[in-house]
Design an enzyme around this catalytic site. Structure first.
Site, PDB file in Angstrom:
ATOM      1  N   TYR A 272      17.934  47.717  62.957  1.00 62.73           N
ATOM      2  CA  TYR A 272      19.382  47.821  63.149  1.00 62.73           C
ATOM      3  C   TYR A 272      19.858  46.923  64.286  1.00 62.73           C
ATOM      4  CZ  TYR A 272      19.808  51.679  59.852  1.00 62.73           C
ATOM      5  OH  TYR A 272      19.824  52.437  58.703  1.00 62.73           O
TER       6      TYR A 272
ATOM      7  N   GLU B 277      17.424  58.840  58.305  1.00 59.06           N
ATOM      8  CA  GLU B 277      16.178  58.239  57.818  1.00 59.06           C
ATOM      9  C   GLU B 277      14.959  58.844  58.496  1.00 59.06           C
ATOM     10  OE1 GLU B 277      17.197  54.125  58.448  1.00 59.06           O
ATOM     11  OE2 GLU B 277      18.922  54.396  57.127  1.00 59.06           O
TER      12      GLU B 277
ATOM     13  N   PHE C 116      22.682  51.859  39.349  1.00 63.45           N
ATOM     14  CA  PHE C 116      21.559  50.971  39.624  1.00 63.45           C
ATOM     15  C   PHE C 116      22.051  49.731  40.350  1.00 63.45           C
ATOM     16  CE2 PHE C 116      19.634  53.039  35.729  1.00 63.45           C
ATOM     17  CZ  PHE C 116      18.841  53.886  36.484  1.00 63.45           C
TER      18      PHE C 116
END
Length: 396
Positions: free
Chosen positions: A98, A140, A386
């Protein structure tokens, strides 16, 4: 969440920043890949980069997050963040990356907007970025912990133990971890990342939905995508990966998963969007679900409909299930109301239904609108698309 001072500045500058996000993200990726060519080669999807969809997804995420902070200052846009966090975790993204993104993104903002980026403007948008980044890093980290993996360590060397051809363009792979490692837990609706080494040495990654739950193995299905760059991974899997070969596969991720309760459920898909739905149906049949199940699928024709026979078999195993299939160009005798595009307004949606949608954006938008018109609450309509999510910020 956003400080009052920064909120005023972001609100005033959001139109200008949003209007320039296309150019900003394009220059961001150029700078990022110039400084870190390994990221383009081994992490980012080269197909999405080639057609510009990756840039659109990033721009949509940034603008969507900033808008959410302004419109709902006391709430965190969890639907948006959860989807991104699962995708990042499936790629093995870590907190340090990041900082790299921040450096090149803000360099691009200054390059595009020039003198308009005053010290105060830069500080306000810096706050937006780090609010988003720190929220994603925390999400995460939790996903890695739940998966029992260290941050970024999501990859499993596997062996292909079975390969099945569904249609001319869809192949299903069944893989098992090497060295008797346990098969990671997966939930109906999730996906795995598959990392392959291509002839030019690049290690490209793609995500594929879990389409079934064989014992002691992972199963995912791959549609061959047209185009030399866009379809380089799916083409490689179709042409070069056979039973006995090794594949590197991630542990499963994905936030659009089947709720484990007894409420009615509607599974609606188009094209290869049927893969997570077949996985959900497989789970429902295997667990002897008694709940009401309505399945809707749209495809070009019988020959392009992957898992057509499996759909019939699985629906037949469920005591209270029905299927509605539409073909744009049917090749055999079909009722008139099953020709053309799927129309959910023509079926009965049970009260209390939770709906799961998967397919291309036009199908998702149409199906969602029809379900809302039928009285299904927006909170009960979940979707999976997708590729890069260009629908960032849409209400779930």
């Amino acid at each position: 969440m956003l400080s009052p001072k920064s909120a005023v500045i972001v609100r005033a500058t959001l139109p200008a920043v949003a209007g320039a996000l296309g150019e900003i993200t394009s220059r961001f990726y150029t700078g990022l890949f110039t400084a870190h060519p390994e990221l383009q080669r081994d992490l980012f999807n080269r197909g999405n980069q080639a057609v510009g969809s990756q840039q659109q997804a990033l721009a949509g995420a940034v603008a969507g997050f900033a808008t959410a902070l302004l419109e709902h200052p006391d709430e965190r846009p969890d639907a948006l963040l959860s989807r991104i966090a699962h995708k990042h975790a499936s790629l093995g993204i870590t907190a340090e990356q990041y900082k790299v993104v921040h450096h090149h993104l803000f360099a691009a903002i200054v390059e595009v907007l020039g003198e308009a980026v005053t010290e105060e403007v830069a500080a306000a948008w810096d706050e937006v970025y780090w609010l988003m980044a720190h929220a994603l890093i925390a999400l995460e980290a939790r996903l890695y912990e739940e998966a029992g993996r260290a941050a970024g360590d999501v990859w499993l060397p596997c062996r292909v133990v079975a390969r099945h051809t569904g249609t001319a363009d869809v192949t299903t792979f069944v893989v098992r971890p090497l060295d008797d490692r346990p098969v990671p837990a997966a939930r109906p609706g999730q996906y795995v990342s598959v990392r392959v080494t291509l002839p030019d040495g690049a290690r490209q990654i793609r995500q594929y939905s879990i389409s079934g739950f064989p014992e002691d193995a992972l199963q995912f299905s791959v549609k061959r995508v047209a185009g030399e760059v866009a379809g380089e991974v799916s083409g490689h899997l179709h042409a070069a990966v056979e039973v006995g070969d090794e594949l590197v596969v991630s542990v499963p991720f994905g936030d659009v998963t089947l709720a484990d309760d007894d409420s009615p459920v509607l599974l609606a898909s188009a094209g290869i969007g049927c893969t997570p739905m077949i996985g959900m149906l497989d789970h429902l049949a295997a667990t002897g679900a008694q709940r009401r199940v309505v399945v809707v699928h749209a495809d070009r024709s019988e020959s392009t409909h992957a898992f057509r026979s499996e759909l019939e078999q699985l629906v037949g195993k469920l005591p209270d299930a029905e299927a509605h299939v539409w073909y744009e160009h049917p090749q055999g005798p079909h009722p008139a109301d099953r020709t053309g595009l799927a129309d959910l307004s023509r079926i009965t949606v049970p009260a209390g239904t939770t709906a799961y949608l998967c397919g291309p954006l036009p199908f998702l938008r149409s199906a969602r609108a029809q379900l809302l018109a039928a009285g299904v609450p927006a909170s009960a309509v979940h979707y999976e698309v997708f590729g890069p999510d260009l629908w960032q910020g849409a209400e779930d």
